[in-house]
Write a protein that holds these residues in place. Structure first.
Motif, PDB file in Angstrom:
ATOM      1  N   ARG A   1       2.755 -23.140  26.843  1.00 54.43           N
ATOM      2  CA  ARG A   1       3.059 -23.832  28.088  1.00 54.43           C
ATOM      3  C   ARG A   1       1.807 -24.488  28.666  1.00 54.43           C
ATOM      4  O   ARG A   1       1.838 -25.636  29.125  1.00 54.43           O
ATOM      5  CB  ARG A   1       3.659 -22.867  29.113  1.00 54.43           C
TER       6      ARG A   1
ATOM      7  N   GLU B   1       2.991 -18.371  26.921  1.00 53.82           N
ATOM      8  CA  GLU B   1       2.133 -18.798  28.022  1.00 53.82           C
ATOM      9  C   GLU B   1       1.061 -19.781  27.551  1.00 53.82           C
ATOM     10  O   GLU B   1       0.758 -20.766  28.223  1.00 53.82           O
ATOM     11  CB  GLU B   1       1.487 -17.575  28.683  1.00 53.82           C
TER      12      GLU B   1
ATOM     13  N   LEU C   1      11.537 -23.642  26.738  1.00 55.26           N
ATOM     14  CA  LEU C   1      10.183 -23.769  27.268  1.00 55.26           C
ATOM     15  C   LEU C   1       9.896 -25.163  27.814  1.00 55.26           C
ATOM     16  O   LEU C   1       9.241 -25.314  28.845  1.00 55.26           O
ATOM     17  CB  LEU C   1       9.165 -23.401  26.185  1.00 55.26           C
TER      18      LEU C   1
ATOM     19  N   ALA D   1      13.705 -27.634  35.178  1.00 50.65           N
ATOM     20  CA  ALA D   1      13.712 -26.411  35.978  1.00 50.65           C
ATOM     21  C   ALA D   1      12.814 -26.529  37.192  1.00 50.65           C
ATOM     22  O   ALA D   1      13.054 -25.890  38.225  1.00 50.65           O
ATOM     23  CB  ALA D   1      13.279 -25.226  35.122  1.00 50.65           C
ATOM     24  N   GLY D   2      11.782 -27.373  37.102  1.00 45.08           N
ATOM     25  CA  GLY D   2      10.885 -27.536  38.237  1.00 45.08           C
ATOM     26  C   GLY D   2      11.335 -28.574  39.232  1.00 45.08           C
ATOM     27  O   GLY D   2      10.720 -28.743  40.291  1.00 45.08           O
TER      28      GLY D   2
ATOM     29  N   GLU E   1      10.411 -26.189  31.538  1.00 44.56           N
ATOM     30  CA  GLU E   1       9.562 -25.620  32.585  1.00 44.56           C
ATOM     31  C   GLU E   1       8.280 -26.415  32.799  1.00 44.56           C
ATOM     32  O   GLU E   1       7.417 -26.008  33.565  1.00 44.56           O
ATOM     33  CB  GLU E   1       9.201 -24.170  32.213  1.00 44.56           C
TER      34      GLU E   1
ATOM     35  N   GLY F   1      18.031 -23.208  36.103  1.00 35.22           N
ATOM     36  CA  GLY F   1      17.131 -22.440  35.262  1.00 35.22           C
ATOM     37  C   GLY F   1      16.792 -23.179  33.978  1.00 35.22           C
ATOM     38  O   GLY F   1      17.484 -24.113  33.572  1.00 35.22           O
ATOM     39  N   SER F   2      15.729 -22.751  33.314  1.00 32.80           N
ATOM     40  CA  SER F   2      15.274 -23.442  32.112  1.00 32.80           C
ATOM     41  C   SER F   2      16.306 -23.375  30.989  1.00 32.80           C
ATOM     42  O   SER F   2      16.479 -24.347  30.241  1.00 32.80           O
ATOM     43  CB  SER F   2      13.938 -22.860  31.655  1.00 32.80           C
TER      44      SER F   2
END
Length: 340
Positions: free
Chosen positions: A201, A198, A234, A290-291, A237, A297-298
């Motif tokens: 990211r 997190e 990662l 992914a966005g 995303e 999916g990532s």
């Protein structure tokens, strides 16, 4: 001598030797080194009494025997020499070595001290080659739309520098563990990551939000051979789309990667010590992340980016990871513990 493996149920690890007779090394390699079998040349023995004659059998017998125990492909290896050190080649290297050090220092000064507008031209005069292939380098995004995200395979610590030179503009890159010397010598901004998903990211997203173009190497470590390690998802995303970049580094004399903590800080120095170090950079068509719409999916996006880069370079995509490399070569997971 080399290691080979055959799969017949459980994996069998065998040693292949062509310089020593099997009878001389078999006990040592099986009982003390840990090999399951030894394949090598046989020593002829007399028909009476079974005494060894000291004459070895033909090489063809060894070659034929190895066909039933084919060696695994070499993906991970370490060491600095990128050539076979024959006597004449070694003599040439030692003769060239003082000039290599001076040449590396000159090239480092060019990249770190000169303005970007002239550093690429000066580096070319100093023997550093850069070739841009594929589609034209993409322009920066319009103001207010954030920065572009580039995902590259990882060959040396200078991947992002080569991509920046190919783009003709500065980029930022991210790293997990880098020596202090490499940080000082880097001509582009570096962002240190924490291995906390997190937090990492958030840090990378903040760069993109500010409008910085960001280069990430999802393999997490370098690979010398024509293989791609598994891509960490990662990066997929962070933005609506990602631009894959296929890079290939040419190092004719010295490898610029190491798993040794003490030697790793000199990786870039060794690359620039090569007589004519070169990079080939290929910008590929953007992939929906992914966005974005249709990205998936990532993990799916990461695998897709890995495949398109592998196809461009003619490399083989694998499921091997950074952890697998360091466990094999260095006996650790490649994680540098923070100093208290």
């Amino acid at each position: 001598m080399s290691a080979a493996a055959a799969k017949d149920g459980d994996a069998t690890v065998a040693a292949l030797t062509r310089s020593f007779p099997t009878v001389m090394v078999e006990t040592l390699l099986t009982e003390y080194v840990g090999f399951d079998a030894v394949i090598g040349r046989k020593v002829k023995s007399s028909q009476r009494g079974g005494y060894f004659s000291g004459v070895m059998v033909n090489d063809d017998d060894v070659i034929n025997s190895t066909k039933k125990n084919a060696p695994r492909p070499l993906i991970f290896h370490d060491g600095r020499l990128a050539f076979t050190p024959t006597p004449w080649a070694a003599l040439a290297m030692y003769t060239y070595l003082p000039f290599a050090v001076l040449l590396s220092l000159l090239r480092i000064a060019i990249f770190t001290l000169l303005p970007r507008k002239i550093s690429s031209a000066a580096a070319a005069l100093a023997g550093v080659r850069l070739r841009v292939t594929g589609t034209a380098p993409p322009p920066p995004l319009a103001a207010g739309n954030g920065g572009r995200l580039y995902a590259s395979n990882h060959r040396t610590l200078l991947d992002a520098v080569a991509i920046s030179s190919a783009l003709g503009r500065p980029v930022s890159t991210v790293t997990y563990s880098l020596g202090r010397l490499s940080e000082i010598l880097s001509p582009i901004p570096l962002l240190r990551l924490t291995r906390d998903r997190e937090e990492d990211r958030r840090r990378m997203a903040s760069l993109l939000t500010k409008g910085d173009d960001v280069v990430v190497c999802p393999e997490g470590t370098t690979c010398r051979e024509p293989y791609l390690l598994r891509f960490s998802p990662l990066f997929a995303e962070l933005a609506d789309e990602v631009t894959p970049v296929a890079v290939h580094a040419d190092a004719g004399m010295f490898y610029a990667t190491s798993t040794s903590p003490l030697a790793k800080c000199f990786d870039s120095v060794f690359f620039l010590m090569n007589p004519s170090p070169g990079y080939s950079v290929s910008f590929l068509e953007p992939v929906a992340a992914a966005g974005g719409d249709g990205g998936g999916g990532s993990i799916e996006v990461a695998n897709r980016v890995q495949r398109v880069i592998a196809d461009e370079l003619g490399y083989e995509a694998t499921a091997l990871t950074r952890k697998a490399k360091y466990l094999l070569l260095a006996g650790n997971e490649g994680v540098v513990e923070a100093k208290s």
